[in-house]
Write a protein that holds these residues in place. Sequence first.
Motif, PDB file in Angstrom:
ATOM      1  N   LYS A 178     -34.667  35.444  11.688  1.00 19.31           N
ATOM      2  CA  LYS A 178     -35.574  35.357  10.561  1.00 19.31           C
ATOM      3  C   LYS A 178     -36.279  33.931  10.485  1.00 19.31           C
ATOM      4  O   LYS A 178     -37.466  33.785  10.089  1.00 19.31           O
ATOM      5  CB  LYS A 178     -34.803  35.424   9.361  1.00 19.31           C
ATOM      6  CG  LYS A 178     -34.138  36.863   8.961  1.00 19.31           C
ATOM      7  CD  LYS A 178     -33.095  36.566   7.799  1.00 19.31           C
ATOM      8  CE  LYS A 178     -32.412  37.985   7.528  1.00 19.31           C
ATOM      9  NZ  LYS A 178     -31.378  37.740   6.477  1.00 19.31           N
ATOM     10  N   THR A 179     -35.655  33.005  11.217  1.00 11.97           N
ATOM     11  CA  THR A 179     -35.960  31.594  11.090  1.00 11.97           C
ATOM     12  C   THR A 179     -36.547  31.270  12.689  1.00 11.97           C
ATOM     13  O   THR A 179     -35.911  31.536  13.816  1.00 11.97           O
ATOM     14  CB  THR A 179     -34.789  30.758  10.748  1.00 11.97           C
ATOM     15  OG1 THR A 179     -34.377  31.229   9.455  1.00 11.97           O
ATOM     16  CG2 THR A 179     -35.230  29.166  10.823  1.00 11.97           C
ATOM     17  N   GLY A 180     -37.553  30.301  12.543  1.00 11.89           N
ATOM     18  CA  GLY A 180     -37.971  29.568  13.722  1.00 11.89           C
ATOM     19  C   GLY A 180     -38.555  30.646  14.756  1.00 11.89           C
ATOM     20  O   GLY A 180     -38.643  30.158  15.888  1.00 11.89           O
ATOM     21  N   GLY A 204     -33.652  27.657  16.436  1.00 15.08           N
ATOM     22  CA  GLY A 204     -33.143  27.175  14.935  1.00 15.08           C
ATOM     23  C   GLY A 204     -33.543  25.818  14.800  1.00 15.08           C
ATOM     24  O   GLY A 204     -34.240  25.063  15.696  1.00 15.08           O
ATOM     25  N   VAL A 205     -33.320  25.328  13.486  1.00 11.34           N
ATOM     26  CA  VAL A 205     -33.696  24.085  12.951  1.00 11.34           C
ATOM     27  C   VAL A 205     -32.416  23.196  13.041  1.00 11.34           C
ATOM     28  O   VAL A 205     -31.418  23.590  12.798  1.00 11.34           O
ATOM     29  CB  VAL A 205     -33.967  24.164  11.675  1.00 11.34           C
ATOM     30  CG1 VAL A 205     -34.188  22.620  11.120  1.00 11.34           C
ATOM     31  CG2 VAL A 205     -35.137  24.994  11.389  1.00 11.34           C
ATOM     32  N   MET A 265     -30.550  25.047  10.626  1.00  8.16           N
ATOM     33  CA  MET A 265     -30.495  26.802  10.222  1.00  8.16           C
ATOM     34  C   MET A 265     -30.698  27.486  11.546  1.00  8.16           C
ATOM     35  O   MET A 265     -31.256  27.051  12.548  1.00  8.16           O
ATOM     36  CB  MET A 265     -31.555  27.094   9.180  1.00  8.16           C
ATOM     37  CG  MET A 265     -31.630  28.411   8.802  1.00  8.16           C
ATOM     38  SD  MET A 265     -32.758  28.767   7.574  1.00  8.16           S
ATOM     39  CE  MET A 265     -32.208  27.701   6.389  1.00  8.16           C
ATOM     40  N   ILE A 267     -31.253  30.780  13.957  1.00  7.49           N
ATOM     41  CA  ILE A 267     -32.421  31.795  13.775  1.00  7.49           C
ATOM     42  C   ILE A 267     -32.152  32.909  13.081  1.00  7.49           C
ATOM     43  O   ILE A 267     -33.022  33.850  12.490  1.00  7.49           O
ATOM     44  CB  ILE A 267     -32.722  32.200  15.227  1.00  7.49           C
ATOM     45  CG1 ILE A 267     -31.714  32.916  15.930  1.00  7.49           C
ATOM     46  CG2 ILE A 267     -33.308  31.140  15.923  1.00  7.49           C
ATOM     47  CD1 ILE A 267     -31.807  33.611  17.337  1.00  7.49           C
ATOM     48  N   GLU A 268     -30.972  33.314  12.581  1.00 10.09           N
ATOM     49  CA  GLU A 268     -30.547  34.436  11.623  1.00 10.09           C
ATOM     50  C   GLU A 268     -30.530  33.861  10.088  1.00 10.09           C
ATOM     51  O   GLU A 268     -30.181  34.708   9.397  1.00 10.09           O
ATOM     52  CB  GLU A 268     -29.074  34.911  12.198  1.00 10.09           C
ATOM     53  CG  GLU A 268     -29.237  35.628  13.415  1.00 10.09           C
ATOM     54  CD  GLU A 268     -27.674  36.206  13.732  1.00 10.09           C
ATOM     55  OE1 GLU A 268     -26.733  35.955  13.062  1.00 10.09           O
ATOM     56  OE2 GLU A 268     -27.855  36.785  14.637  1.00 10.09           O
ATOM     57  N   GLY A 269     -31.019  32.802  10.078  1.00  7.39           N
ATOM     58  CA  GLY A 269     -31.094  32.144   8.719  1.00  7.39           C
ATOM     59  C   GLY A 269     -29.864  31.511   8.035  1.00  7.39           C
ATOM     60  O   GLY A 269     -29.673  31.431   6.802  1.00  7.39           O
TER      61      GLY A 269
END
Length: 586
Positions: A178-180, A204-205, A265, A267-269
């Motif tokens: 979901k993320t990045g 990810g962040v 965060m 990549i899966e949020g």
Amino acid sequence: MLGEKKMKDKNRKGFFGLFQNAKRTSESLEETETPQSEPVESPESEESGVIDNNTSTSSNLPPSPDPSDEPDLKESTEPVSIWEPSDDPLILRVNEDLLDVERRQFAMKMKTLSNIYKKNAETIAEPSGEPEPKAAQPQLLISRDCMAAWVYVIPSLNGGPDITEENLRSLLAQERVKTGILDETVKSIAKEHIYDQVLLIARGVLARNGIDGSIKDYFERVVQLEFEEDENGSVDYKNLNNIQAVKEGQVICEITPAVPGENGMTIEGQVYPCTVKGTPIAVPAGRNTQLSEDGTLLISQKTGHVTFSNGKFQVDPLLKINGNIDNSTGNVDYDGDIFISGDVRNGFSVKATGGIDIRGSVEGAEISAQGPITIASGMSGNGRGTLTSESYIKCRYLEHCTVKAEGNVYAESIINSKIQSGEDIVVTSGIGVIIGGSLLAGSNINANIIGSKVRRLITELIIANVPKNVEESSRLTREMEQLHHNLSEIRKNINYLESVQRPDKQQLLDSLKQAADYLNIREQEINNRLNEIASKDSEQVGLIKCRQLLPVVRVRMGSSSLLIQEECSSSIIYKNSEGEITIGTN
């Protein structure tokens, strides 16, 4: 119909045989590349689309791989940076070397699998005899820490459909990425048909660690005794340096505020936590302290002394000493007021820029204050005790001590002491007796009883509006006496040398004449100053009052003096208009 089904089963079995051979080949390469890392499992089926990193290896020994199935490792061994470099030391970096190992393993497996797909496409044909079209197949690897994901697209074969952006996004959504997501990479793969390459598709962040709040103290929280040594190495145990003086506006401590940490965060949020949260620190602001506008400095609001208790710095203008001034406290030198609940022992000193309040007694000690000095009992100085104040001094008794105050001196009894007051000496409460010693007042001396029946004990009373003039007059008189003696000796020598007229003594004669001239000039200067003081003494005003006057008492008012050798009652001693000291009746 039955023959066609048998043909498909045969092709499927052939495909899985090739896949098992690719799996063994990949495992062999992984063991060569990273012998210390955990083995990685191949996909369970060609429709999985995601490579799982947590599977054990097969117990069967792999057969020798076909050289044509060997993957091209040139692309997979090149390190790839995932996150941009940063000089920020608080960024919680992920070990990209470990992620790169995962990426390379994934690259080798996918290259092998791609080669197998290509071979298989050539051998498996539809009933028409034409090769079966194969759509492009995206494969996704999610790192163990879920901070990065790579994609590898096996190219379409035999005219099958190419990869699309929708295919890639569908795979990412299916695997909960979901993320990045790197949109530019997704679009480039679909637009430019980038195949047979491992590309970073999501990252990810990174978390950013915080900074815990901290305090830099400029004053001790627990005061340690420090003894001073002189040049000879001797230790002065009376100077303990255990009081922390502070000025108004002085910095007590410096505060570094906490910097909150920022979680990253995956990549899966999911939250990727920072390791340092940035815990705020309690500000130790106590009584008579305040924070600066930016909250980084704790500043004293008053002049006094700093103490630390109950987790806070506090400033007290009044220094309270619960007990005696002795070896346990050492000498006290304080910028402010001092309160002492006990006594001041022999040989110690107490100094203050404010007032000093002593609830006990004082022995042969040195007490000095810019403010008033109050002693509940009194001072028995043993000939060495001193009290000095720029204000008034008040106590019950003063015995064998030296006292100097710019204001009044109050006592119930004064015995064999040297007292100097810029204003009045008042000894009227209690017994109110003055016996022996020397008392100098700028204005008046008032007592119940002055003198003693022991005639050999003389009590000296001096009235001087300018006490310094009295001291100066005494000093100049002594200097004049010494000057006359020296001048007399020089003149004798001059007369002798002039009579013998010896050439070899001419230089000595000239020096003596020079010295005589200097002494004559100095004599004139002293006479002028004494005359100036005498003119002021003629204006001297003041009274000495007592209910009972016992001999022997010597009285001085300006340049006039009187020796009283008879007992008098209800007396007032003053200087009349003719400049003579007179004893009147109250």
